[in-house]
Motif scaffolding. Structure first.
Motif, short mmCIF file in Angstrom:
data_model
loop_
_atom_site.label_atom_id
_atom_site.label_comp_id
_atom_site.label_asym_id
_atom_site.label_seq_id
_atom_site.Cartn_x
_atom_site.Cartn_y
_atom_site.Cartn_z
N THR A 5 8.04 17.28 -25.35
CA THR A 5 7.36 16.14 -24.73
C THR A 5 6.13 15.73 -25.52
N ARG A 6 5.32 16.70 -25.94
CA ARG A 6 4.06 16.36 -26.62
C ARG A 6 4.26 15.95 -28.07
N LYS A 7 5.25 16.54 -28.73
CA LYS A 7 5.43 16.27 -30.15
C LYS A 7 6.44 15.16 -30.44
N VAL A 8 7.35 14.90 -29.48
CA VAL A 8 8.40 13.92 -29.73
C VAL A 8 8.39 12.79 -28.70
N VAL A 9 8.57 13.15 -27.42
CA VAL A 9 8.78 12.13 -26.39
C VAL A 9 7.56 11.23 -26.20
N PHE A 10 6.40 11.81 -25.95
CA PHE A 10 5.22 10.99 -25.67
C PHE A 10 4.82 10.11 -26.86
N PRO A 11 4.77 10.66 -28.09
CA PRO A 11 4.46 9.77 -29.23
C PRO A 11 5.48 8.66 -29.40
N LEU A 12 6.75 8.98 -29.20
CA LEU A 12 7.80 7.97 -29.36
C LEU A 12 7.68 6.88 -28.30
N VAL A 13 7.49 7.27 -27.05
CA VAL A 13 7.32 6.30 -25.97
C VAL A 13 6.12 5.40 -26.25
N ASN A 51 -11.45 11.53 -18.03
CA ASN A 51 -12.61 12.32 -17.61
C ASN A 51 -12.39 13.83 -17.81
N ASP A 52 -11.37 14.19 -18.60
CA ASP A 52 -11.03 15.59 -18.77
C ASP A 52 -10.31 15.76 -20.11
N ALA A 53 -9.91 16.99 -20.38
CA ALA A 53 -9.05 17.26 -21.53
C ALA A 53 -7.60 17.26 -21.08
N SER A 54 -6.70 16.82 -21.93
CA SER A 54 -5.29 16.79 -21.57
C SER A 54 -4.43 16.65 -22.82
N ASP A 55 -3.42 17.50 -22.93
CA ASP A 55 -2.53 17.37 -24.09
C ASP A 55 -1.56 16.20 -23.90
N THR A 56 -1.68 15.49 -22.79
CA THR A 56 -0.93 14.24 -22.63
C THR A 56 -1.69 13.11 -23.33
N GLN A 57 -2.97 12.97 -23.04
CA GLN A 57 -3.76 11.92 -23.68
C GLN A 57 -3.96 12.19 -25.17
N GLY A 58 -3.84 13.46 -25.57
CA GLY A 58 -4.00 13.80 -26.98
C GLY A 58 -2.70 13.82 -27.77
N ALA A 59 -1.60 13.49 -27.11
CA ALA A 59 -0.29 13.62 -27.75
C ALA A 59 0.05 12.47 -28.69
N PHE A 60 -0.62 11.34 -28.54
CA PHE A 60 -0.28 10.18 -29.37
C PHE A 60 -1.52 9.62 -30.05
N ARG A 97 7.61 12.68 -15.35
CA ARG A 97 7.83 11.27 -14.99
C ARG A 97 6.51 10.51 -14.98
N ARG A 98 5.49 11.11 -14.37
CA ARG A 98 4.17 10.47 -14.31
C ARG A 98 3.55 10.36 -15.70
N GLN A 99 3.71 11.38 -16.52
CA GLN A 99 3.16 11.35 -17.87
C GLN A 99 3.78 10.22 -18.70
N ILE A 100 5.09 10.08 -18.63
CA ILE A 100 5.77 9.04 -19.40
C ILE A 100 5.33 7.65 -18.93
N ALA A 101 5.18 7.48 -17.62
CA ALA A 101 4.71 6.20 -17.09
C ALA A 101 3.32 5.88 -17.61
N PHE A 102 2.46 6.89 -17.65
CA PHE A 102 1.11 6.69 -18.17
C PHE A 102 1.14 6.32 -19.65
N VAL A 103 1.88 7.08 -20.45
CA VAL A 103 1.93 6.84 -21.90
C VAL A 103 2.46 5.43 -22.19
N LYS A 104 3.50 5.04 -21.47
CA LYS A 104 4.09 3.71 -21.65
C LYS A 104 3.06 2.62 -21.34
N ASP A 105 2.33 2.80 -20.25
CA ASP A 105 1.33 1.81 -19.83
C ASP A 105 0.15 1.79 -20.79
#
Length: 398
Positions: free
Chosen positions: A14-22, A100-109, A82-90
């Motif tokens: 998710t962090r190395k492929v899906v989120f950056p791609l989305v 307001n925090d650290a997250s490997d979701t916001q840092g993935a792309f 599901r929520r992470q992908i919706a966020f990344v797409k938006d």
């Protein structure tokens, strides 16, 4: 073992492929110049790290404001993704991203050119270590493990409470080559502490929630959590029976556990003390509690920085100091930094509280405030909005 391995595989994919791609597929669309996106990693509603900024943006501008709540650790893995992908797409078409925090979701792309990123960090000062600062501690993984998944993108602005603590955030975020974005311009959420109407409202909320507090002085007990964030535990060392016996004629006690500690893990207040002590973790915001408390008992919580704005007595119940230091560590020497007595027992705390008028060192709290909270002067929100948005949203002013 298989479940653990699957978890690591899912995280990597998710962090190395899906989120950056989305993100990059959706970034083929143009940026929406009026689009502002706020993301909460753990909570189901907007926290006070955002509320003042949102209030000003909604009051003064016609902007397209989006909110995402990932609820990491509080919903199933499938729902989290599901929520992470919706966020990344938006996020891919937003002009402004606010965290307001650290997250490997916001840092993935890698954020596209033309999008600005702000982090209004959720803690004031620099108390217990976090992020890369914990790489040699039990609390944190190795530096290599932490760097495997980036928790922080490039920021245009990362706000902290004072220039004094900028160095600690540079270290914790690993921003030695990108330190200019970390600015001690203050924390937006502290502006409310300078408003009489807010403080009066907090007092009204207290009496509504706990009528027994009327006419009594208020002790706030607000410990930080123990253990790891996903399985956070809360201390159970406060002796309410002894506090009741010694202090109930003059005081009531409000208990606020760390928000990461789930309800099932919190100690229950005995019925014998329900007119004296109340757990308000789910019913009163910490900002309201800081306004109404006459004395604050905590341990290693960063709320001491915000509480110092009121220049009232603080007591540090550090019964497990050595273990906690080994577990997580501090940015400053604990005994030298704390602007109040460090107590190991309930008896020590009670003795101090009984003699607080003679023993309270207000100058120590004032000096602490000046050092660690100099950016929090009631005008942080306007500075942050000016520095982050500049004239980029003037076209949308009402």
């Amino acid at each position: 073992m298989k479940r653990l391995k699957k978890k690591h595989v899912v995280r990597w994919i998710t962090r190395k492929v899906v989120f950056p791609l989305v993100y990059h597929i959706n970034a083929l669309r143009p940026i929406k110049k009026d689009k502002v996106l706020f993301m909460e990693g753990r909570f189901s509603e907007v926290t006070d790290n955002f509320t003042e900024i949102i209030r000003v943006l909604e009051q003064d501008y016609n902007l397209d404001i989006h909110y995402h709540f990932l609820l990491q650790g509080f919903v199933s893995n499938k729902e989290t993704i599901r929520r992470q992908i919706a966020f990344v797409k938006d996020a891919a078409t937003a002009a402004f991203l606010i965290y307001n925090d650290a997250s490997d979701t916001q840092g993935a792309f890698k954020v596209r050119k033309g999008t600005r990123v702000l982090n209004t960090w959720h803690g004031a000062g620099a108390f217990k270590k976090f992020g890369l600062s914990t790489a040699d501690k039990i609390f944190g993984g190795s530096r290599k493990e932490q760097l495997r998944y980036n928790a922080h993108p490039h920021y245009d602005l990362f706000t902290v409470s004072s220039p004094e603590v900028e160095w600690a955030y540079v270290e914790a975020l690993g921003k030695e080559k990108d330190s200019e974005s970390i600015k001690g311009v203050g924390l937006s959420r502290t502006d409310v502490f300078y408003r009489k109407e807010y403080i009066d409202s907090a007092k009204d909320k207290l009496i509504s929630e706990f009528p027994e507090a009327a006419g009594q002085k208020v002790i706030l007990y607000a410990p930080t959590f123990r253990g790891r964030m996903k399985r956070a535990e809360t201390p159970n060392e406060l002796d309410l029976e002894l506090f009741y016996k010694e202090l109930s004629d003059e005081y009531v006690v409000l208990i606020k556990h760390h928000p990461l500690v789930k309800k099932a893990k919190r100690p229950v207040v005995d019925d014998r003390f329900k007119a004296f002590a109340k757990d308000v973790t789910d019913t009163m915001a910490i900002s309201d509690l800081l306004c109404v408390s006459d004395i604050c008992i905590t341990d290693y919580s960063s709320l001491i920085y915000e509480y110092s704005i009121f220049e009232r007595p603080m007591v540090f119940f550090a019964y497990d100091l050595e273990n906690y230091c080994d577990w997580r560590g501090f940015y400053y020497n604990y005994d030298e930094m704390t602007p109040g007595p460090v107590c190991r027992t309930n008896e020590e705390m009670i003795d101090y509280i009984k003699n607080v008028e003679d023993r309270f060192d207000k100058k120590a709290v004032h000096d602490f405030r000046e050092k660690f909270m100099s950016g929090c002067d009631g005008h942080a929100t306007e500075r942050i909005i000016d520095m982050f948005f500049g004239d980029r949203i003037e076209a949308y002013r009402k």
